[in-house]
Structures are given as structure tokens and as C-alpha cells.
Design a protein around this motif. Structure first.
Motif, PDB file in Angstrom:
ATOM      1  N   SER A 226      43.850  55.608  49.101  1.00 16.51           N
ATOM      2  CA  SER A 226      42.627  55.464  48.551  1.00 16.51           C
ATOM      3  C   SER A 226      42.605  54.942  47.245  1.00 16.51           C
ATOM      4  N   HIS A 234      36.776  60.538  49.630  1.00 16.27           N
ATOM      5  CA  HIS A 234      35.973  60.875  50.809  1.00 16.27           C
ATOM      6  C   HIS A 234      35.202  59.583  51.104  1.00 16.27           C
ATOM      7  N   THR A 235      35.054  58.596  50.417  1.00 20.05           N
ATOM      8  CA  THR A 235      34.228  57.332  50.681  1.00 20.05           C
ATOM      9  C   THR A 235      35.161  56.511  51.572  1.00 20.05           C
ATOM     10  N   SER A 237      37.815  57.743  53.278  1.00 16.42           N
ATOM     11  CA  SER A 237      37.978  58.250  54.679  1.00 16.42           C
ATOM     12  C   SER A 237      36.943  57.912  55.596  1.00 16.42           C
ATOM     13  N   ARG A 238      35.489  58.011  55.136  1.00 20.87           N
ATOM     14  CA  ARG A 238      34.594  57.611  55.803  1.00 20.87           C
ATOM     15  C   ARG A 238      34.682  56.245  56.433  1.00 20.87           C
ATOM     16  N   CYS A 239      34.819  55.278  55.367  1.00 24.67           N
ATOM     17  CA  CYS A 239      34.842  53.764  56.029  1.00 24.67           C
ATOM     18  C   CYS A 239      35.995  53.454  56.629  1.00 24.67           C
ATOM     19  N   ARG A 241      37.496  55.440  58.840  1.00 26.52           N
ATOM     20  CA  ARG A 241      37.283  55.884  60.078  1.00 26.52           C
ATOM     21  C   ARG A 241      36.343  55.124  60.973  1.00 26.52           C
ATOM     22  N   ARG A 242      35.369  54.690  60.283  1.00 28.72           N
ATOM     23  CA  ARG A 242      34.200  53.620  60.616  1.00 28.72           C
ATOM     24  C   ARG A 242      34.716  52.549  61.168  1.00 28.72           C
ATOM     25  N   THR A 247      40.975  58.337  62.401  1.00 24.93           N
ATOM     26  CA  THR A 247      41.369  58.874  60.946  1.00 24.93           C
ATOM     27  C   THR A 247      42.538  58.174  60.456  1.00 24.93           C
TER      28      THR A 247
END
Length: 307
Positions: A226, A234-235, A237-239, A241-242, A247
Motif C-alpha cells: 500500500s 485500509h483504503t 485493502s478495500r479497493c 479486494r473490490r 484479499t
């Protein structure tokens, strides 16, 4: 500037024979067939119906040309150049060919394929994810350097073929370009300018995937990657996975297991040696993840493949 500058029609005296033969096999190819997801047209019959979400893969003509970027800088393009433009990029980048007094003949080919169908394909066929970093670079425009005649010849075969044969030839071309390391980006928007833009986030995720593929055998952490792409953990990780459907940890482990499979099939290395070479830190951890993903132990996988 819109990519709507009409190209000059130029003879191609040194067109590769493989491309010339393939193009002649299908002289009346449809310009925009809605029954196919891979559209191929000669520049002489080039349509203006491409959507904002299309990629364009250009094989330019026999005469030198130039690429005009929105910053006002004109970049020279040599004959037989291969250029990939990402979605929306044609509004900022145009290819203009110099006029010639030669007889009117097709001066190149353009392949168009949609972004959304390809992304859906990646979800169904994980192998297509190998093209992810290439598509991320396409958003800046990519000119490939030093491609051989074999790769260029695929354009002609795609133009001549239809159905599954065309798609197979297209994926082979995409694979070659994804692995080609000699290229230049045509424009490089800063990460800060598109930090809040969806395309900017997608570019960062594909940059992260590039980094993972290059360093999969090293100790990789979510925090490290990151930071490489300039996102908060955190951002990111979310992006991530999307964008990938997995993961960060799952992607790294999956890549390591896939590399292990290739070594099991292509070498006689001991399983323990392969375990450490692909980035696992102990054999039990390697065996557990391998069995979870492949349904068998590494030794069984090798034995069955050899049989």
C-alpha cells in the motif's frame, strides 16, 4: 484532442508477409460487428463508433507518424508501430499519419475491445488477470518497442479469423504484450491528480499487482505494498479486494502456488526446494495452501501431471 483525425491512406511496401497474407484472406471484413467482442478494422474503413469504454490496439502503417498528447507535445511514431490506448484516452491522444502520394491501400489495423466485458471475463477466467497490469498502463497510452514480425502477424490473423479462433489469437497477442518489457508510456498523469478518481485507484491497484508479480517470492505485506502505491492501508485493502475479488493475502498465496505448479511440471527440483523458492517460509504451510487450492499435495500433482 479527440482521436478523430482521418489517417492518410498509404501504401505499405514493406508490410510483413504474414500480415499481408492474413489481411488478403478477408478483404471485406465488417467494420463493427455487434456479434463479436473483438472488433478489427483496416484504417481505410475505420469507423467512428467506438465507445468511451473501449481499448484500441493500433498497428500503424508503413510511413512515419506522430502521436499528439493533450499536453501539446508531439511524439514521433516509427513505421509498423504497435500502440495501445485505454478507455477515454483517445479524447486526449490522437494518431495522425503524414500524407503520401502513394496508391490508396490500407495503412494499418486497429483492434477494439471493451473494458467491461474484459473485466467480467477476468472474474470468470482468472488467467486473464495476467493482462491486468497491461490494461492499467494502457490508460496512459503504451507504445511497444522492438516487437517481432510474429507478434505483428497476429494482427492480420485476428483480422482474417472469426469466432473462437479469433478470440484465441487475440488472447495470445494480449499475453505477448503483457509480458513485453520494452515499451514507453505516452502520457503520465500524476497519482495526486487522480487520487480521488476511480480510474486512478484502478491504476494503483494494477501497479500493486505488478509489484506483487515481480516480488512474489519475497516477504510481502499489505502495509508495504500500500505504501508502494501511495494509499492508506485500509483504503488499499478495500479497493484491492473490490478490484480482484480476493484479499491481498489470497492473491499472494495463489500466485506462489501457481508458480510452484509450473516448477513442479518443468523441473525435477525437490518439493522443499520449490517451497522456499516461491516464497513460503516452511514446508507444512506450503503443503497446506497447495492442498487447499489444488485439492492434492505437491507430490501428487507432479505425479499425476507426468502420467
Amino acid at each position: 484532442m479527440l482521436n478523430t483525425i482521418p489517417p492518410a491512406i498509404a501504401a505499405r511496401p514493406h508490410m510483413p508477409d504474414t500480415l499481408r497474407r492474413a489481411m488478403l484472406q478477408r478483404p471485406g471484413a465488417d467494420v463493427f460487428d455487434k456479434k463479436t467482442s473483438i472488433h478489427c478494422a483496416e484504417y481505410a474503413a475505420r469507423d467512428r463508433q467506438a465507445g468511451l469504454h473501449d481499448y484500441e490496439l493500433h498497428l500503424t502503417g508503413a510511413l512515419p507518424g506522430r502521436i499528439r498528447v493533450s499536453d501539446g507535445v508531439d511524439r514521433e511514431v516509427p513505421p509498423e508501430a504497435v500502440v495501445l490506448l485505454g478507455p477515454r484516452l483517445p479524447h486526449r491522444l490522437a494518431i495522425e499519419y503524414r500524407a503520401s502520394g502513394a496508391a490508396e491501400q490500407p495503412c494499418g489495423l486497429v483492434l477494439r475491445f471493451g473494458d467491461e466485458p474484459l473485466r467480467r471475463g477476468m472474474a470468470l477466467f482468472p488467467e486473464l488477470n495476467d493482462a491486468g497490469p497491461l490494461l492499467a498502463r494502457a490508460r496512459h497510452g503504451v507504445q511497444f518497442l522492438g516487437l517481432g514480425e510474429g507478434t505483428v502477424g497476429r494482427f492480420g490473423r485476428i483480422h482474417a479469423l472469426q469466432g473462437l479462433a479469433r478470440f484465441s489469437e487475440f488472447t495470445a497477442l494480449l499475453s505477448e504484450l503483457a509480458q513485453w518489457n520494452d515499451y514507453r508510456l505516452l502520457c503520465t498523469p500524476s497519482l495526486q491528480d487522480d487520487a480521488h478518481d476511480e480510474n486512478g485507484r484502478a491504476t494503483r491497484i494494477h501497479t500493486a499487482l505488478d509489484h506483487i508479480r515481480e516480488n512474489y517470492a519475497e516477504e510481502l505485506s499489505l502495509a508495504e505494498v500500500s505504501a508502494v502505491v501511495g494509499m492508506r492501508e485500509h483504503t488499499f485493502s478495500r479497493c484491492f479486494r473490490r478490484a480482484t475479488g480476493q484479499t491481498f493475502t489470497d492473491v499472494v498465496i495463489g500466485l506462489r502456488v501457481d508458480k510452484a505448479c509450473r516448477l513442479l511440471l518443468s523441473t525435477r527440483q525437490h518439493v522443499s526446494s520449490i517451497c522456499y523458492e516461491v516464497g513460503f517460509n516452511n514446508i507444512s504451510n506450503f503443503n497446506r495452501h497447495f492442498r487447499r487450492l489444488k485439492g492434492m499435495a505437491p507430490g501428487e500433482f507432479r505425479a499425476i501431471a507426468r502420467e
